[in-house]
Design a protein around this motif. Structure first.
Motif, PDB file in Angstrom:
ATOM      1  N   ASN A  66       2.254  -2.297   7.657  1.00  8.83           N
ATOM      2  CA  ASN A  66       3.438  -2.357   6.791  1.00  8.83           C
ATOM      3  C   ASN A  66       3.487  -1.167   5.837  1.00  8.83           C
ATOM      4  OD1 ASN A  66       4.253  -4.707   8.001  1.00  8.83           O
ATOM      5  ND2 ASN A  66       3.377  -6.029   6.437  1.00  8.83           N
ATOM      6  N   ILE A  67       2.345  -0.767   5.321  1.00  5.93           N
ATOM      7  CA  ILE A  67       2.302   0.386   4.413  1.00  5.93           C
ATOM      8  C   ILE A  67       2.715   1.653   5.161  1.00  5.93           C
ATOM      9  CG2 ILE A  67       0.748   1.886   3.087  1.00  5.93           C
ATOM     10  CD1 ILE A  67      -0.790  -0.719   2.353  1.00  5.93           C
ATOM     11  N   ARG A  68       2.198   1.829   6.369  1.00  6.36           N
ATOM     12  CA  ARG A  68       2.568   3.013   7.161  1.00  6.36           C
ATOM     13  C   ARG A  68       4.066   3.046   7.441  1.00  6.36           C
ATOM     14  NH1 ARG A  68      -1.905   1.561  10.658  1.00  6.36           N
ATOM     15  NH2 ARG A  68      -3.726   2.620   9.876  1.00  6.36           N
ATOM     16  N   ARG A  69       4.626   1.884   7.748  1.00  5.87           N
ATOM     17  CA  ARG A  69       6.053   1.808   8.062  1.00  5.87           C
ATOM     18  C   ARG A  69       6.931   2.113   6.850  1.00  5.87           C
ATOM     19  NH1 ARG A  69       6.753  -3.677  10.249  1.00  5.87           N
ATOM     20  NH2 ARG A  69       4.578  -3.424  10.569  1.00  5.87           N
ATOM     21  N   ASN A  70       6.505   1.658   5.682  1.00  6.88           N
ATOM     22  CA  ASN A  70       7.345   1.749   4.491  1.00  6.88           C
ATOM     23  C   ASN A  70       7.019   2.921   3.581  1.00  6.88           C
ATOM     24  OD1 ASN A  70       8.628  -0.621   5.280  1.00  6.88           O
ATOM     25  ND2 ASN A  70       7.079  -1.876   4.289  1.00  6.88           N
TER      26      ASN A  70
ATOM     27  N   ALA B 108       6.187   8.395   0.699  1.00  5.72           N
ATOM     28  CA  ALA B 108       5.620   9.223  -0.374  1.00  5.72           C
ATOM     29  C   ALA B 108       4.343   9.906   0.110  1.00  5.72           C
ATOM     30  CB  ALA B 108       5.324   8.353  -1.586  1.00  5.72           C
ATOM     31  N   PRO B 109       3.969  10.985  -0.557  1.00  2.00           N
ATOM     32  CA  PRO B 109       2.698  11.649  -0.201  1.00  2.00           C
ATOM     33  C   PRO B 109       1.509  10.720  -0.447  1.00  2.00           C
ATOM     34  CG  PRO B 109       3.978  12.963  -1.763  1.00  2.00           C
ATOM     35  CD  PRO B 109       4.679  11.649  -1.620  1.00  2.00           C
ATOM     36  N   LYS B 110       0.428  10.972   0.281  1.00  2.00           N
ATOM     37  CA  LYS B 110      -0.786  10.171   0.114  1.00  2.00           C
ATOM     38  C   LYS B 110      -1.262  10.222  -1.328  1.00  2.00           C
ATOM     39  CE  LYS B 110      -2.746  10.493   4.719  1.00  2.00           C
ATOM     40  NZ  LYS B 110      -3.902  10.895   5.509  1.00  2.00           N
ATOM     41  N   PHE B 111      -1.785   9.101  -1.790  1.00  2.00           N
ATOM     42  CA  PHE B 111      -2.397   8.957  -3.110  1.00  2.00           C
ATOM     43  C   PHE B 111      -1.433   9.182  -4.274  1.00  2.00           C
ATOM     44  CE2 PHE B 111      -5.764  10.557  -0.208  1.00  2.00           C
ATOM     45  CZ  PHE B 111      -6.412   9.357  -0.058  1.00  2.00           C
ATOM     46  N   SER B 112      -0.145   9.093  -4.015  1.00  2.00           N
ATOM     47  CA  SER B 112       0.808   9.212  -5.121  1.00  2.00           C
ATOM     48  C   SER B 112       0.991   7.844  -5.764  1.00  2.00           C
ATOM     49  CB  SER B 112       2.146   9.744  -4.614  1.00  2.00           C
ATOM     50  OG  SER B 112       2.783   8.774  -3.806  1.00  2.00           O
TER      51      SER B 112
ATOM     52  N   ASP C  59       2.167   1.825  -5.537  1.00  2.00           N
ATOM     53  CA  ASP C  59       3.156   0.751  -5.725  1.00  2.00           C
ATOM     54  C   ASP C  59       3.434   0.023  -4.416  1.00  2.00           C
ATOM     55  OD1 ASP C  59       3.324   1.379  -8.400  1.00  2.00           O
ATOM     56  OD2 ASP C  59       5.133   2.639  -8.163  1.00  2.00           O
ATOM     57  N   ILE C  60       3.531   0.767  -3.312  1.00  2.00           N
ATOM     58  CA  ILE C  60       3.774   0.140  -2.000  1.00  2.00           C
ATOM     59  C   ILE C  60       2.581  -0.728  -1.611  1.00  2.00           C
ATOM     60  CG2 ILE C  60       4.022   0.628   0.466  1.00  2.00           C
ATOM     61  CD1 ILE C  60       5.706   3.073  -0.359  1.00  2.00           C
ATOM     62  N   ILE C  61       1.379  -0.256  -1.883  1.00  2.00           N
ATOM     63  CA  ILE C  61       0.172  -1.042  -1.575  1.00  2.00           C
ATOM     64  C   ILE C  61       0.190  -2.349  -2.364  1.00  2.00           C
ATOM     65  CG2 ILE C  61      -2.349  -1.108  -1.829  1.00  2.00           C
ATOM     66  CD1 ILE C  61      -2.285   1.956  -1.224  1.00  2.00           C
ATOM     67  N   ARG C  62       0.512  -2.257  -3.636  1.00  2.00           N
ATOM     68  CA  ARG C  62       0.573  -3.473  -4.459  1.00  2.00           C
ATOM     69  C   ARG C  62       1.650  -4.426  -3.937  1.00  2.00           C
ATOM     70  NH1 ARG C  62      -0.242   0.018  -9.560  1.00  2.00           N
ATOM     71  NH2 ARG C  62      -2.448  -0.309  -9.941  1.00  2.00           N
ATOM     72  N   GLU C  63       2.796  -3.883  -3.573  1.00  2.00           N
ATOM     73  CA  GLU C  63       3.890  -4.715  -3.059  1.00  2.00           C
ATOM     74  C   GLU C  63       3.481  -5.415  -1.770  1.00  2.00           C
ATOM     75  OE1 GLU C  63       8.311  -4.076  -1.148  1.00  2.00           O
ATOM     76  OE2 GLU C  63       7.563  -2.580  -2.567  1.00  2.00           O
ATOM     77  N   GLU C  64       2.848  -4.677  -0.869  1.00  2.00           N
ATOM     78  CA  GLU C  64       2.410  -5.280   0.400  1.00  2.00           C
ATOM     79  C   GLU C  64       1.330  -6.328   0.173  1.00  2.00           C
ATOM     80  OE1 GLU C  64       3.823  -5.081   3.323  1.00  2.00           O
ATOM     81  OE2 GLU C  64       5.283  -3.651   2.527  1.00  2.00           O
TER      82      GLU C  64
END
Length: 131
Positions: free
Chosen positions: A62-66, A69-73, A78-83
């Motif tokens: 899901n993180i890869r799909r969504n 942004a550049p890595k480690f930004s 925020d996407i990791i937290r959301e997932e």
């Protein structure tokens, strides 16, 4: 045989390592054993037997799909937290159920008995071994 650090060679060090058995001991295992439980270790990172690996795989996909942004930004964080917040108890239950089913199937395959009848003989078997 005791070696000082200044005089030990690589060969001697390897010799010592090969003659010793190193076994990790975890406090949690001792605590469980003291309370009458038996700890069975699963293969680390093995997705079939570890439900956390199934969850982690879903989350990474899901993180890869969504993620645009550049890595480690901070946007990636925020996407990791959301997932992570999307992981539900139902998802966990499904992954645990799947892992348990896989364990049962694996165990059944390992325990299948091999029966060899020693009282019967067949001439057909000799042809097999002569090849």
């Amino acid at each position: 045989m005791i070696y000082t650090l200044k005089k030990i060679t690589q060969r001697q060090l390897l010799e010592v390592l090969h003659t010793r058995k190193f076994e990790k001991q975890y406090k949690i295992d001792a605590m469980a054993r003291d309370r009458g439980f038996r700890v069975i270790k699963l293969p680390p990172y093995h997705c079939i037997f570890n439900p956390i690996e199934l969850i982690w795989s879903q989350m990474k996909n899901n993180i890869r799909r969504n993620n645009t942004a550049p890595k480690f930004s901070s946007a990636t964080i925020d996407i990791i937290r959301e997932e992570a917040s999307k992981i539900t108890a139902e998802m966990w239950a499904n992954c645990v159920r799947h892992s348990t089913k896989e364990e049962d199937q694996y165990r059944a395959r390992l325990i299948t008995p091999l029966i060899i009848n020693l009282e019967e003989s067949s001439d057909d078997d000799s042809d097999y071994f002569d090849q």
